[in-house]
Scaffold this motif. Structure first.
Motif, PDB file in Angstrom:
ATOM      1  N   ASP A 199      -3.490   7.629   5.509  1.00 53.01           N
ATOM      2  CA  ASP A 199      -3.656   7.269   4.087  1.00 53.01           C
ATOM      3  C   ASP A 199      -2.372   7.426   3.271  1.00 53.01           C
ATOM      4  N   GLU A 200      -1.221   7.403   3.949  1.00 52.52           N
ATOM      5  CA  GLU A 200       0.072   7.488   3.225  1.00 52.52           C
ATOM      6  C   GLU A 200       0.519   6.086   2.834  1.00 52.52           C
ATOM      7  N   PRO A 201       0.882   5.847   1.555  1.00 56.73           N
ATOM      8  CA  PRO A 201       1.435   4.546   1.186  1.00 56.73           C
ATOM      9  C   PRO A 201       2.758   4.293   1.932  1.00 56.73           C
ATOM     10  N   VAL A 202       2.886   3.096   2.500  1.00 61.08           N
ATOM     11  CA  VAL A 202       4.125   2.750   3.203  1.00 61.08           C
ATOM     12  C   VAL A 202       4.872   1.615   2.493  1.00 61.08           C
ATOM     13  N   LEU A 252      14.958  -0.647   1.348  1.00 60.57           N
ATOM     14  CA  LEU A 252      14.254   0.205   0.377  1.00 60.57           C
ATOM     15  C   LEU A 252      13.316  -0.591  -0.520  1.00 60.57           C
ATOM     16  N   GLY A 253      13.771  -1.791  -0.947  1.00 60.52           N
ATOM     17  CA  GLY A 253      12.918  -2.534  -1.866  1.00 60.52           C
ATOM     18  C   GLY A 253      13.466  -3.907  -2.171  1.00 60.52           C
ATOM     19  N   ASP A 298       8.992  -5.766  -7.723  1.00 61.74           N
ATOM     20  CA  ASP A 298       8.902  -4.295  -7.588  1.00 61.74           C
ATOM     21  C   ASP A 298       8.399  -3.849  -6.215  1.00 61.74           C
ATOM     22  N   GLU A 299       8.901  -4.482  -5.155  1.00 69.69           N
ATOM     23  CA  GLU A 299       8.478  -4.087  -3.816  1.00 69.69           C
ATOM     24  C   GLU A 299       9.255  -2.852  -3.370  1.00 69.69           C
ATOM     25  N   SER A 300       8.551  -1.855  -2.828  1.00 65.64           N
ATOM     26  CA  SER A 300       9.210  -0.641  -2.329  1.00 65.64           C
ATOM     27  C   SER A 300       8.642  -0.272  -0.977  1.00 65.64           C
ATOM     28  N   PHE A 301       9.513   0.226  -0.107  1.00 65.01           N
ATOM     29  CA  PHE A 301       9.079   0.731   1.200  1.00 65.01           C
ATOM     30  C   PHE A 301       9.186   2.249   1.146  1.00 65.01           C
ATOM     31  N   HIS A 302       8.053   2.934   1.203  1.00 63.72           N
ATOM     32  CA  HIS A 302       8.020   4.361   0.896  1.00 63.72           C
ATOM     33  C   HIS A 302       8.300   5.240   2.093  1.00 63.72           C
ATOM     34  N   THR A 303       7.775   4.845   3.257  1.00 64.92           N
ATOM     35  CA  THR A 303       8.034   5.646   4.460  1.00 64.92           C
ATOM     36  C   THR A 303       7.967   4.732   5.680  1.00 64.92           C
ATOM     37  N   PHE A 304       8.387   5.268   6.815  1.00 65.44           N
ATOM     38  CA  PHE A 304       8.506   4.450   8.024  1.00 65.44           C
ATOM     39  C   PHE A 304       7.144   4.105   8.624  1.00 65.44           C
ATOM     40  N   VAL A 305       7.109   2.944   9.278  1.00 68.38           N
ATOM     41  CA  VAL A 305       5.953   2.553  10.093  1.00 68.38           C
ATOM     42  C   VAL A 305       6.506   2.371  11.503  1.00 68.38           C
ATOM     43  N   ALA A 306       5.847   2.965  12.517  1.00 67.73           N
ATOM     44  CA  ALA A 306       6.361   2.889  13.891  1.00 67.73           C
ATOM     45  C   ALA A 306       5.265   2.412  14.843  1.00 67.73           C
TER      46      ALA A 306
END
Ligand SMILES: C/C(=C\C(=O)SCCNC(=O)CCNC(=O)[C@H](O)C(C)(C)COP(=O)(O)OP(=O)(O)OC[C@H]1O[C@@H](n2cnc3c(N)ncnc32)[C@H](O)[C@@H]1OP(=O)(O)O)C(=O)O
Length: 353
Positions: A336-339, A103-104, A291-299
């Protein structure tokens, strides 16, 4: 005589036998537990170059001896992104192989001295927090402080605090509400003007921030390069750091997971976006990340792009040849979704040298 390879017989055998499990569940972690990770890794020039080549981190100081010497290094050192990814990869078998998602991470720090190829990494982690997920009853949230050390000298080469969602053996009752109440949506609050630095030297960032100062403006821009995820970035790079998370290489198991597919290792996504950003600056040295965050999946098939906001520029670097700049970097996909997002402090070369 029973033929164990007869499909019906084998299916029945598979159903009846126990699986020798790998990894730990949420219930296996308690605050204060210290875990010495058995896997070790020798940081090699090949591993470094493979990681950096595939993530478009082409800073010559990490590839060419003359460029390394100009930066004050004896030879091309190990890149901090590869060091970070390897420090984390080694921990996965003990901390997160069971599943769940990265998550982060915050407080990622490196010593000033470079790390050279041939260094053997020894990694340990301490559980610093365990929490119930209020939105996902089948998972808990665990944070660890991890330190990657030089196995010979004990010197800490990379340290950080990381948070993962980790599956529970038994789901718990939650109110399903999520931790934070939804904020009132007043619409985006963006500045009127976006300023792009003229170049990639410290003075360019400083001048752009001065131009924005006192105005309704931000120093923010996107980078042109993108990197489409393929088998190498999704499966090969994490395995090269001994990262055994099934998220990256077991399509069968992942088809029945929140992502529905294997996903890119968070450190590959992040390093790729940082590579795009670094290609538009004169990096001198990496200081740290917060403050690193992973917002959604990358495939596989997704393309990783990067966006940068410059937050501050101070003339207080460890070398007179550089100044310190703090950035916010956002990795985003083809929609253009932040990941990924995180702040980065780096020393950036001065133009005057
Ligand atoms: C390494 C490694 C594995 C990987 O590299 S996996 C690849 C990198 N990570 C990802 O791709 C995950 C991207 N994130 C997501 O897709 C979503 O966040 C996810 C995991 C589907 C969850 O989405 P939700 O919409 O269900 O929920 P939230 O995003 O709000 O988060 C769920 C709960 O976690 C808490 N949380 C989120 N970020 C953090 C953070 N940085 N620190 C602490 N806690 C965090 C959030 O508050 C939610 O809590 P609740 O109590 O409300 O449940 C490897 O295996 O190690």
């Amino acid at each position: 005589m029973t033929d164990w390879t007869d499909p019906d017989t084998f299916a029945q055998a598979l159903e009846q036998v126990e699986t020798k499990e790998k990894g730990n569940c949420f219930e296996d972690f308690a605050d204060g537990d210290v875990i010495e990770h058995d896997p070790g890794l020798t940081l090699t020039r090949f591993g470094n170059e493979q990681w950096m080549g595939q993530t478009l981190n082409h800073d010559p100081a990490y590839w060419r001896t003359d460029a390394a010497e100009a930066r004050g290094y004896d030879e091309p050192p190990i890149h901090p992104d590869y060091l970070t990814a390897a420090t984390l990869g080694i921990t996965v078998e003990d901390l997160s192989e069971k599943g769940g998602y990265f998550l982060g991470r915050t407080d990622v720090r490196f010593p000033e001295a470079p790390v050279y190829a041939g260094t053997e990494l020894h990694v340990e982690s301490e559980v610093v927090n365990t929490a119930t997920s209020s939105s996902r009853p089948e998972y808990g949230i665990v944070s660890w402080r991890t330190r990657g050390k030089d196995a010979e000298t004990g010197e800490v080469l990379c340290s950080y605090e990381r948070t993962n969602m980790i599956p529970r053996r038994e789901p718990v009752a939650t109110d399903g509400s999520g931790a934070a109440a939804a904020e009132a949506d007043d619409g985006p609050d963006l500045p009127e003007e976006f300023i792009t630095p003229d170049g990639g030297y410290f003075e360019d960032f400083q001048a752009a921030l001065e131009e924005a100062d006192g105005e309704n403006a931000a120093v923010a821009y996107r980078h042109e390069r993108g990197r489409t995820q393929d088998d190498v970035t999704v499966a090969q790079l994490p395995l090269s750091t001994l990262n055994t998370a099934k998220q990256h290489h077991n399509v069968d198991v992942m088809s029945d997971s929140p992502s529905g597919d294997i996903v890119t290792y968070g450190d590959v996504t992040r390093s790729t976006a940082l590579g795009h950003a670094r290609s538009d600056e004169q990096t001198w040295r990496e200081v740290g990340f917060d403050d690193e965050s992973f917002h959604t999946f990358v495939a596989v098939g997704d393309t990783v792009y990067a966006f940068t906001r410059v937050l501050s520029a101070e003339d207080d670097a460890s070398s007179e040849q550089a100044g310190t700049v703090t950035f916010e970097h956002i990795a985003f996909n083809q929609d253009d979704e932040p990941v990924y997002s995180g702040t980065r402090t780096a020393e950036i070369q001065k133009r005057s040298n």
